[in-house]
Structure formats: structure tokens, C-alpha cells
Write a protein that holds these residues in place. Structure first.
Motif, PDB file in Angstrom:
ATOM      1  N   LEU A  33       0.853  -1.181   0.000  1.00 44.22           N
ATOM      2  CA  LEU A  33       0.000   0.000   0.000  1.00 44.22           C
ATOM      3  C   LEU A  33       0.893   1.237   0.000  1.00 44.22           C
ATOM      4  CD1 LEU A  33      -2.759   1.386   0.208  1.00 44.22           C
ATOM      5  CD2 LEU A  33      -2.579   1.210   2.696  1.00 44.22           C
TER       6      LEU A  33
ATOM      7  N   GLN B 192       0.951   5.522  -0.581  1.00 42.05           N
ATOM      8  CA  GLN B 192       0.150   6.739  -0.642  1.00 42.05           C
ATOM      9  C   GLN B 192       0.996   7.885  -1.194  1.00 42.05           C
ATOM     10  OE1 GLN B 192      -1.152   9.462   2.831  1.00 42.05           O
ATOM     11  NE2 GLN B 192      -2.970   8.177   2.456  1.00 42.05           N
TER      12      GLN B 192
ATOM     13  N   LYS C 268       0.795  12.059  -2.010  1.00 39.91           N
ATOM     14  CA  LYS C 268       0.123  13.353  -1.896  1.00 39.91           C
ATOM     15  C   LYS C 268       0.755  14.270  -2.931  1.00 39.91           C
ATOM     16  CE  LYS C 268      -1.215  13.066   2.983  1.00 39.91           C
ATOM     17  NZ  LYS C 268      -2.676  13.142   2.744  1.00 39.91           N
TER      18      LYS C 268
ATOM     19  N   THR D  68       5.434   7.434 -10.920  1.00 39.03           N
ATOM     20  CA  THR D  68       5.643   6.812  -9.620  1.00 39.03           C
ATOM     21  C   THR D  68       7.005   6.135  -9.509  1.00 39.03           C
ATOM     22  OG1 THR D  68       4.751   4.665 -10.293  1.00 39.03           O
ATOM     23  CG2 THR D  68       3.177   6.325  -9.491  1.00 39.03           C
TER      24      THR D  68
ATOM     25  N   SER E 269      -8.223   4.258  -3.639  1.00 37.99           N
ATOM     26  CA  SER E 269      -9.053   5.355  -3.157  1.00 37.99           C
ATOM     27  C   SER E 269      -8.328   6.666  -3.397  1.00 37.99           C
ATOM     28  CB  SER E 269      -9.389   5.190  -1.668  1.00 37.99           C
ATOM     29  OG  SER E 269      -8.211   5.195  -0.891  1.00 37.99           O
ATOM     30  N   PHE E 270      -9.070   7.775  -3.284  1.00 31.88           N
ATOM     31  CA  PHE E 270      -8.465   9.076  -3.546  1.00 31.88           C
ATOM     32  C   PHE E 270      -9.182  10.146  -2.722  1.00 31.88           C
ATOM     33  CE2 PHE E 270     -12.035   8.885  -6.412  1.00 31.88           C
ATOM     34  CZ  PHE E 270     -12.548  10.182  -6.404  1.00 31.88           C
TER      35      PHE E 270
ATOM     36  N   THR F  70      -4.728  13.148  -2.836  1.00 36.59           N
ATOM     37  CA  THR F  70      -4.201  12.010  -2.088  1.00 36.59           C
ATOM     38  C   THR F  70      -4.621  10.756  -2.838  1.00 36.59           C
ATOM     39  OG1 THR F  70      -4.325  13.135   0.049  1.00 36.59           O
ATOM     40  CG2 THR F  70      -4.222  10.741   0.087  1.00 36.59           C
TER      41      THR F  70
ATOM     42  N   ASN G 158      -4.208   6.649  -3.021  1.00 40.66           N
ATOM     43  CA  ASN G 158      -3.777   5.420  -2.349  1.00 40.66           C
ATOM     44  C   ASN G 158      -3.681   4.301  -3.373  1.00 40.66           C
ATOM     45  OD1 ASN G 158      -3.742   6.504   0.343  1.00 40.66           O
ATOM     46  ND2 ASN G 158      -5.970   6.507   0.271  1.00 40.66           N
TER      47      ASN G 158
END
Length: 205
Positions: free
Chosen positions: A87, A89, A91, A107, A120-121, A171, A173
Motif C-alpha cells: 500500500l 500513498q 500526496k 511513480t 481510493s483518492f 491524495t 492510495n
């Protein structure tokens, strides 16, 4: 001499059928090893034996150099080593001229080794349109592979935060799967002029 040979053969047969323990006085199987093991090859029984009610499992990985050992996964000895499922995250602060647009964020995650899913965001600012007030803003958020790494895009297309608002921050995820444990299946479907359809063949079954 004949008696001695018979005794040796009988003793060997008894040992072969017993449970043997290495570094343990209470072996649970035909061979139980309490410690590390090195072998040039390994053959598994097919089908594999099911775990017992009091048994558990763990992920086995190769630890990084210079050890290069096969070991149970533990992120304490290499905190940034990948797990089978990770996982992450991010920002991301947007361009001040647009306030909600991330066109391409690299990334640096290897797309040949890993599969990335945005789970999710969140976005820090309210968005609005300068046209009809009944339009509902819907974000475009997705991960895509390009030039060997995973890129991210996030935008309320056709919308923007009010000029009085600060620059927005996304944000995102991510679930990052090792491709040794997960498949990536891509299928493009065209419904033509219909509102219903079906895949030509099941992608998984």
C-alpha cells in the motif's frame, strides 16, 4: 555374519519409517527442521498437502544482496523491500495555474514487475464549473503504464477550484501487487450501437 546383516537391515527399516528431527526433539513430520536449510533442488508432492488446523503459512522471498537467502518475508530487515501486496500513498500538489490537474505523475514503479491499482483518492478543494450549474464534476483518475513505469493522472476535466481557493492536493492510495502473484488482463470491448454486450470469451474461469 548373516545375523548381523539382518539386524542392520531391520534397524534401517525402522529408522526409515520414523519421524526425524533436526534441532528438535519433537518432529511433527517424517522430517522436521528447526532452523535454516540449503538445498540444490526440491521436489514437492503433487497434490500439495493441506495445512493442518494448527499450521500456518508465510511468504517466502529472496533477501537482498549480499545475503541472497531464501527467507520468510519480513520488512524489518529491509524496510523498502517490496511485499507481495503493498500500500503506497502519494500526496500530489497540483499546478497552481490549474489547481486540480495532474496530467502525468511518474511513480517510478516498474510496470514489468508490479501491477498498480488506485484503491481510493481524495482532493482538498471544492470544484465548480462556469457553465450550467446542474453539471456534476466527476474526476478522471487512473494509473497507466508508460515507458516501463506506472504513471498517474488525476483531474476534474472541465471543472476547476474557484480562483480564491489555494492550489489543490490529491491524495492517491495505491495497491501495488507483485506480478508473480497477480495477473493483468486487458480487454477492449465495443458495444457498437447497443447498450448491452458480452465479452467474446471469459478472461478468467
Amino acid at each position: 555374519m548373516t545375523k548381523i546383516i539382518s539386524t542392520v537391515l531391520l534397524t534401517s527399516a525402522v529408522i526409515m519409517n520414523a519421524q526425524v528431527g533436526i534441532n528438535t526433539t519433537t518432529p511433527e513430520k517424517e522430517l522436521s527442521v528447526n532452523g535454516t536449510m540449503k538445498t540444490s533442488g526440491m521436489v514437492f508432492k503433487s497434490p500439495l498437502e493441506k495445512l493442518g488446523a494448527d499450521e500456518n503459512y508465510t511468504f517466502i522471498i529472496k533477501s537482498p544482496a549480499p545475503e541472497n537467502k531464501i527467507t520468510a518475508y519480513n520488512d524489518s530487515f529491509v524496510p523498502n523491500s517490496p511485499a507481495p501486496i503493498n500500500l503506497i500513498q502519494f500526496k500530489i500538489t497540483c499546478d497552481p495555474s490549474d489547481k486540480d490537474w495532474v496530467n502525468e505523475f511518474d511513480t517510478k514503479i516498474n510496470s514489468n514487475k508490479f501491477l498498480v491499482v488506485i484503491s481510493s483518492f481524495g482532493f482538498t478543494q471544492a470544484v465548480r464549473t462556469y457553465s450550467a450549474d446542474w453539471l456534476t464534476p466527476v474526476p478522471q483518475i487512473f494509473a497507466y503504464s508508460s515507458a516501463g513505469t506506472w504513471k498517474l493522472k488525476a483531474d476534474y476535466q472541465g471543472f476547476a477550484p474557484d480562483n480564491s481557493f489555494p492550489t489543490g492536493e490529491w491524495t492517491l492510495n495505491l495497491l501495488v501487487f507483485d506480478k508473480a502473484y497477480a495477473k493483468e488482463l486487458n480487454s477492449t470491448q465495443d458495444l457498437g450501437t447497443s447498450t448491452t454486450g458480452a465479452a467474446a470469451a471469459p478472461l478468467i474461469q
